[in-house]
Motif scaffolding. Structure first.
Motif, mmCIF file in Angstrom:
data_model
loop_
_atom_site.group_PDB
_atom_site.id
_atom_site.type_symbol
_atom_site.label_atom_id
_atom_site.label_comp_id
_atom_site.label_asym_id
_atom_site.label_seq_id
_atom_site.Cartn_x
_atom_site.Cartn_y
_atom_site.Cartn_z
ATOM 1 N N ASN A 117 0.828 -1.212 0.000
ATOM 2 C CA ASN A 117 0.000 0.000 0.000
ATOM 3 C C ASN A 117 0.859 1.256 0.000
ATOM 4 O O ASN A 117 0.571 2.212 -0.721
ATOM 5 N N GLU A 118 1.905 1.267 0.810
ATOM 6 C CA GLU A 118 2.818 2.421 0.816
ATOM 7 C C GLU A 118 3.568 2.538 -0.501
ATOM 8 O O GLU A 118 3.824 3.643 -0.977
ATOM 9 N N GLN A 120 2.404 1.611 -3.452
ATOM 10 C CA GLN A 120 1.435 2.149 -4.402
ATOM 11 C C GLN A 120 1.271 3.656 -4.215
ATOM 12 O O GLN A 120 1.261 4.414 -5.187
ATOM 13 N N TYR A 121 1.170 4.099 -2.979
ATOM 14 C CA TYR A 121 1.060 5.526 -2.695
ATOM 15 C C TYR A 121 2.302 6.263 -3.203
ATOM 16 O O TYR A 121 2.200 7.329 -3.818
ATOM 17 N N PHE A 122 3.479 5.705 -2.947
ATOM 18 C CA PHE A 122 4.725 6.314 -3.404
ATOM 19 C C PHE A 122 4.717 6.489 -4.925
ATOM 20 O O PHE A 122 5.056 7.561 -5.439
ATOM 21 N N GLN A 124 2.072 6.446 -7.108
ATOM 22 C CA GLN A 124 0.986 7.289 -7.618
ATOM 23 C C GLN A 124 1.070 8.746 -7.183
ATOM 24 O O GLN A 124 0.773 9.645 -7.965
ATOM 25 N N GLU A 125 1.483 8.970 -5.951
ATOM 26 C CA GLU A 125 1.436 10.321 -5.414
ATOM 27 C C GLU A 125 2.775 11.054 -5.413
ATOM 28 O O GLU A 125 2.811 12.263 -5.254
ATOM 29 N N LYS A 126 3.860 10.317 -5.584
ATOM 30 C CA LYS A 126 5.168 10.963 -5.517
ATOM 31 C C LYS A 126 5.974 10.780 -6.798
ATOM 32 O O LYS A 126 6.282 11.742 -7.484
ATOM 33 N N SER A 128 5.277 9.494 -9.771
ATOM 34 C CA SER A 128 4.619 9.817 -11.041
ATOM 35 C C SER A 128 4.522 11.322 -11.288
ATOM 36 O O SER A 128 4.244 11.753 -12.395
ATOM 37 N N LYS A 129 4.785 12.130 -10.280
ATOM 38 C CA LYS A 129 4.701 13.591 -10.409
ATOM 39 C C LYS A 129 5.973 14.208 -11.013
ATOM 40 O O LYS A 129 5.965 15.373 -11.377
#
Length: 152
Positions: A117-118, A120-122, A124-126, A128-129
């Motif tokens: 989960n962490e 995936q968050y990394f 998608q939210e970090k 990929s930016k």
């Protein structure tokens, strides 16, 4: 590399095993007096051979038990882009190491997170930016062994 004699090598070996060892303890193990050992350690620090003293943490105990290597392809390879990407990547708490590489990918990150989960968050939210990132490939570590320090 600076010329290291047997005593310097032994000092470095002992400090790699336990950087909290005292000068007195080092001197005893080397069968020398405190002053020359202290001067040698200071010389090794000034020369940059000893870069830092750190505490090694257990990843399991700080919720960082999942290690992933991420190979990254950048759209541009200018110094500014690579330097900016390196700085921004290393500013993320999950990123432990950055490598600028050759071959099929331009860079590699070692990240450590708690779980999928962490991760995936990394992603998608970090990750990929990032502006100049075009593609990445993740390799998940199943098990690891580490060697601390260098054989001298």
């Amino acid at each position: 590399m600076e010329k290291l004699d047997r005593t310097d090598r032994k000092i470095l070996e002992l400090l790699q095993q336990d950087c909290r060892i005292t000068i007195k303890e080092l001197a005893e193990k080397l069968h020398l007096s405190n002053t020359p050992v202290y001067e040698r350690v200071k010389k090794l620090e000034r020369s940059g051979i000893i870069k830092n003293y750190v505490a090694m943490l257990d990843p399991e105990k700080i919720d960082r038990s999942m290690t992933v290597f991420i190979s990254i392809l950048l759209t541009k390879h200018t110094r500014d882009v690579v330097d900016s990407f390196r700085e921004q990547a290393l500013a993320l708490p999950e990123v432990m190491e950055f490598y600028y590489t050759s071959g099929n990918f331009d860079a590699m990150l070692k990240i450590m997170v708690k779980d999928m989960n962490e991760f995936q968050y990394f992603i998608q939210e970090k990750l990929s930016k990032f502006e100049f990132l075009t593609r990445f490939n993740s390799t998940f570590v199943i098990a690891s062994s580490e060697k601390v320090g260098f054989d001298l």
